[in-house]
Motif scaffolding. Structure first.
Motif, PDB file in Angstrom:
ATOM      1  N   SER A  17     -46.813   8.589  54.358  1.00 53.55           N
ATOM      2  CA  SER A  17     -46.243   8.251  53.057  1.00 53.55           C
ATOM      3  C   SER A  17     -47.309   7.650  52.156  1.00 53.55           C
ATOM      4  O   SER A  17     -48.219   6.958  52.632  1.00 53.55           O
ATOM      5  N   VAL A  18     -47.179   7.891  50.900  1.00 57.67           N
ATOM      6  CA  VAL A  18     -48.159   7.406  49.921  1.00 57.67           C
ATOM      7  C   VAL A  18     -47.424   6.720  48.787  1.00 57.67           C
ATOM      8  O   VAL A  18     -46.458   7.263  48.243  1.00 57.67           O
ATOM      9  N   LYS A  19     -47.883   5.523  48.407  1.00 53.30           N
ATOM     10  CA  LYS A  19     -47.269   4.794  47.303  1.00 53.30           C
ATOM     11  C   LYS A  19     -48.209   4.788  46.112  1.00 53.30           C
ATOM     12  O   LYS A  19     -49.391   4.465  46.241  1.00 53.30           O
ATOM     13  N   ILE A  20     -47.665   5.104  44.952  1.00 51.73           N
ATOM     14  CA  ILE A  20     -48.433   5.102  43.701  1.00 51.73           C
ATOM     15  C   ILE A  20     -47.815   4.059  42.780  1.00 51.73           C
ATOM     16  O   ILE A  20     -46.590   4.031  42.601  1.00 51.73           O
ATOM     17  N   GLU A  21     -48.655   3.212  42.201  1.00 53.68           N
ATOM     18  CA  GLU A  21     -48.183   2.158  41.301  1.00 53.68           C
ATOM     19  C   GLU A  21     -48.487   2.502  39.854  1.00 53.68           C
ATOM     20  O   GLU A  21     -49.559   3.013  39.531  1.00 53.68           O
ATOM     21  N   CYS A  22     -47.553   2.164  39.000  1.00 58.01           N
ATOM     22  CA  CYS A  22     -47.710   2.347  37.565  1.00 58.01           C
ATOM     23  C   CYS A  22     -47.388   1.022  36.885  1.00 58.01           C
ATOM     24  O   CYS A  22     -46.305   0.470  37.089  1.00 58.01           O
ATOM     25  N   ARG A  23     -48.343   0.513  36.105  1.00 58.23           N
ATOM     26  CA  ARG A  23     -48.164  -0.775  35.447  1.00 58.23           C
ATOM     27  C   ARG A  23     -48.390  -0.681  33.945  1.00 58.23           C
ATOM     28  O   ARG A  23     -49.360  -0.057  33.500  1.00 58.23           O
ATOM     29  N   SER A  24     -47.504  -1.291  33.186  1.00 57.88           N
ATOM     30  CA  SER A  24     -47.751  -1.466  31.762  1.00 57.88           C
ATOM     31  C   SER A  24     -48.454  -2.817  31.610  1.00 57.88           C
ATOM     32  O   SER A  24     -47.934  -3.844  32.026  1.00 57.88           O
ATOM     33  N   THR A  38     -42.256   6.090  21.720  1.00 53.75           N
ATOM     34  CA  THR A  38     -43.539   6.600  22.172  1.00 53.75           C
ATOM     35  C   THR A  38     -43.734   6.368  23.659  1.00 53.75           C
ATOM     36  O   THR A  38     -43.408   5.296  24.174  1.00 53.75           O
ATOM     37  N   GLN A  39     -44.278   7.358  24.337  1.00 48.91           N
ATOM     38  CA  GLN A  39     -44.650   7.208  25.737  1.00 48.91           C
ATOM     39  C   GLN A  39     -46.177   7.129  25.837  1.00 48.91           C
ATOM     40  O   GLN A  39     -46.890   7.932  25.246  1.00 48.91           O
ATOM     41  N   TYR A  40     -46.630   6.159  26.613  1.00 45.11           N
ATOM     42  CA  TYR A  40     -48.056   6.020  26.887  1.00 45.11           C
ATOM     43  C   TYR A  40     -48.294   6.311  28.356  1.00 45.11           C
ATOM     44  O   TYR A  40     -47.560   5.833  29.221  1.00 45.11           O
ATOM     45  N   PHE A  41     -49.332   7.087  28.612  1.00 45.62           N
ATOM     46  CA  PHE A  41     -49.563   7.583  29.958  1.00 45.62           C
ATOM     47  C   PHE A  41     -50.594   6.767  30.722  1.00 45.62           C
ATOM     48  O   PHE A  41     -51.567   6.264  30.157  1.00 45.62           O
ATOM     49  N   GLY A  42     -50.357   6.666  32.023  1.00 41.70           N
ATOM     50  CA  GLY A  42     -51.384   6.173  32.913  1.00 41.70           C
ATOM     51  C   GLY A  42     -52.413   7.268  33.142  1.00 41.70           C
ATOM     52  O   GLY A  42     -52.212   8.413  32.734  1.00 41.70           O
ATOM     53  N   PRO A  43     -53.518   6.935  33.805  1.00 42.62           N
ATOM     54  CA  PRO A  43     -54.596   7.913  33.998  1.00 42.62           C
ATOM     55  C   PRO A  43     -54.300   8.965  35.065  1.00 42.62           C
ATOM     56  O   PRO A  43     -55.056   9.929  35.194  1.00 42.62           O
ATOM     57  N   GLY A  44     -53.216   8.784  35.807  1.00 38.21           N
ATOM     58  CA  GLY A  44     -52.853   9.791  36.795  1.00 38.21           C
ATOM     59  C   GLY A  44     -53.391   9.489  38.188  1.00 38.21           C
ATOM     60  O   GLY A  44     -54.368   8.750  38.362  1.00 38.21           O
ATOM     61  N   SER A  95     -51.716   1.395  33.429  1.00 35.05           N
ATOM     62  CA  SER A  95     -52.641   1.647  34.533  1.00 35.05           C
ATOM     63  C   SER A  95     -51.894   2.327  35.675  1.00 35.05           C
ATOM     64  O   SER A  95     -50.659   2.237  35.778  1.00 35.05           O
ATOM     65  N   GLN A  96     -52.641   2.985  36.525  1.00 33.91           N
ATOM     66  CA  GLN A  96     -52.057   3.675  37.656  1.00 33.91           C
ATOM     67  C   GLN A  96     -53.021   3.527  38.835  1.00 33.91           C
ATOM     68  O   GLN A  96     -54.235   3.628  38.679  1.00 33.91           O
ATOM     69  N   HIS A  97     -52.438   3.305  40.001  1.00 31.95           N
ATOM     70  CA  HIS A  97     -53.270   3.085  41.178  1.00 31.95           C
ATOM     71  C   HIS A  97     -52.621   3.677  42.412  1.00 31.95           C
ATOM     72  O   HIS A  97     -51.408   3.516  42.590  1.00 31.95           O
ATOM     73  N   PRO A  98     -53.326   4.387  43.264  1.00 35.72           N
ATOM     74  CA  PRO A  98     -54.755   4.691  43.152  1.00 35.72           C
ATOM     75  C   PRO A  98     -54.995   5.868  42.217  1.00 35.72           C
ATOM     76  O   PRO A  98     -54.065   6.552  41.824  1.00 35.72           O
ATOM     77  N   SER A  99     -56.246   6.109  41.886  1.00 31.47           N
ATOM     78  CA  SER A  99     -56.545   7.249  41.032  1.00 31.47           C
ATOM     79  C   SER A  99     -56.636   8.540  41.846  1.00 31.47           C
ATOM     80  O   SER A  99     -56.408   9.630  41.322  1.00 31.47           O
ATOM     81  N   ARG A 100     -56.968   8.350  43.120  1.00 35.15           N
ATOM     82  CA  ARG A 100     -57.122   9.521  43.982  1.00 35.15           C
ATOM     83  C   ARG A 100     -56.774   9.095  45.398  1.00 35.15           C
ATOM     84  O   ARG A 100     -57.152   8.001  45.840  1.00 35.15           O
ATOM     85  N   VAL A 101     -56.041   9.919  46.113  1.00 34.71           N
ATOM     86  CA  VAL A 101     -55.702   9.590  47.494  1.00 34.71           C
ATOM     87  C   VAL A 101     -55.640  10.866  48.323  1.00 34.71           C
ATOM     88  O   VAL A 101     -55.127  11.894  47.865  1.00 34.71           O
TER      89      VAL A 101
END
Lengths: 112, 117
Positions: free
Chosen positions: B18-25, B105-111, B5-11
């Motif tokens: 400054s902007v922080k983007i989170e990436c979670r498995s 294998t790499q799995y992607f967040g939604p961006g 997952s990735q958050h936020p989807s849009r900013v």
């Protein structure tokens, strides 16, 4: 320079036909090979991976690997309009940093 | 399995912030995560490799002081774009490595789509 090459396309295929996507890579030590699909505005999604010479089938998709020719391909049978996307080839060259080397992608258009 | 997952989807943010983007498995532990950016109709560009518990490895030309990466746990990596400027507007995508004996294998967040005004 380690490289992965793909024809940028667009590749236009009629609905129901077989779409053939090709990829070549430069490093003979490459170990595993991936095909990702990316719809416009979305992130890549894994279609399949292959690491042994020969064919690997998953539903309508078949990946083919020829390490002697440094060539990997993806065949899509019974192409559907929903298969229209950019297809990215990626190669793991066995580096300790686990990075994938990416091709620039081939844009596939399935015409109804 | 193998959901990222990735958050936020849009900013949208103002220049200089400054902007922080989170990436979670979500269902696996990822010792290695990757951060990419992608401009419209262009290929993926790897920015950095993030390893849990250690400093990120940045690709050539990527400013580590501008793009701060923290991988504090086996399921979370963050990318902070500091003092953002309009040229930082892009599609930022993370991926997480699913290790196995045979492939990496790499799995992607939604961006995350970032727009800096």
């Amino acid at each position: 320079q380690k490289e992965v090459e793909q024809n940028s396309g667009p590749l236009s295929v009629p609905e129901g036909a077989i779409a053939s996507l090709n990829c070549t890579y430069s490093d003979r030590g490459s170990q595993s090979f991936f095909w990702y699909r990316q719809y416009s505005g979305k992130s890549p999604e894994l279609i399949m991976f292959i690491y042994s010479n020969g064919d690997k089938e998953d539903g309508r998709f078949t990946a083919q690997l020829n390490k002697a020719s440094q060539y990997v391909s993806l065949l899509i049978r019974d192409s559907q309009p929903s298969d229209s996307a950019t297809y990215l080839c990626a190669v793991n060259m066995g580096d300790s940093n686990y990075q994938l080397i990416w091709g620039a992608g081939t844009k596939l258009i399935i015409k109804p | 399995g193998a959901v990222v997952s990735q958050h936020p989807s849009r900013v949208i943010c103002k220049s200089g912030t400054s902007v922080k983007i989170e990436c979670r498995s979500l269902d696996f532990q990822a010792t290695t995560m990757f951060w990419y950016r992608q401009f419209p109709k262009k290929s993926l560009m790897l920015m950095a490799t993030s390893n849990e518990g250690s400093k990120a490895t940045y690709e050539q030309g990527v400013e580590k002081d501008k793009f701060l990466i923290n991988h504090a746990s086996l399921t979370l990596s963050t990318l902070t774009v500091t003092s953002a400027h309009p040229e930082d507007s892009s599609f930022y995508i993370c991926s997480a490595r699913l290790p196995s004996a045979l492939e990496e294998t790499q799995y992607f967040g939604p961006g995350t789509r970032l727009l800096v005004l």
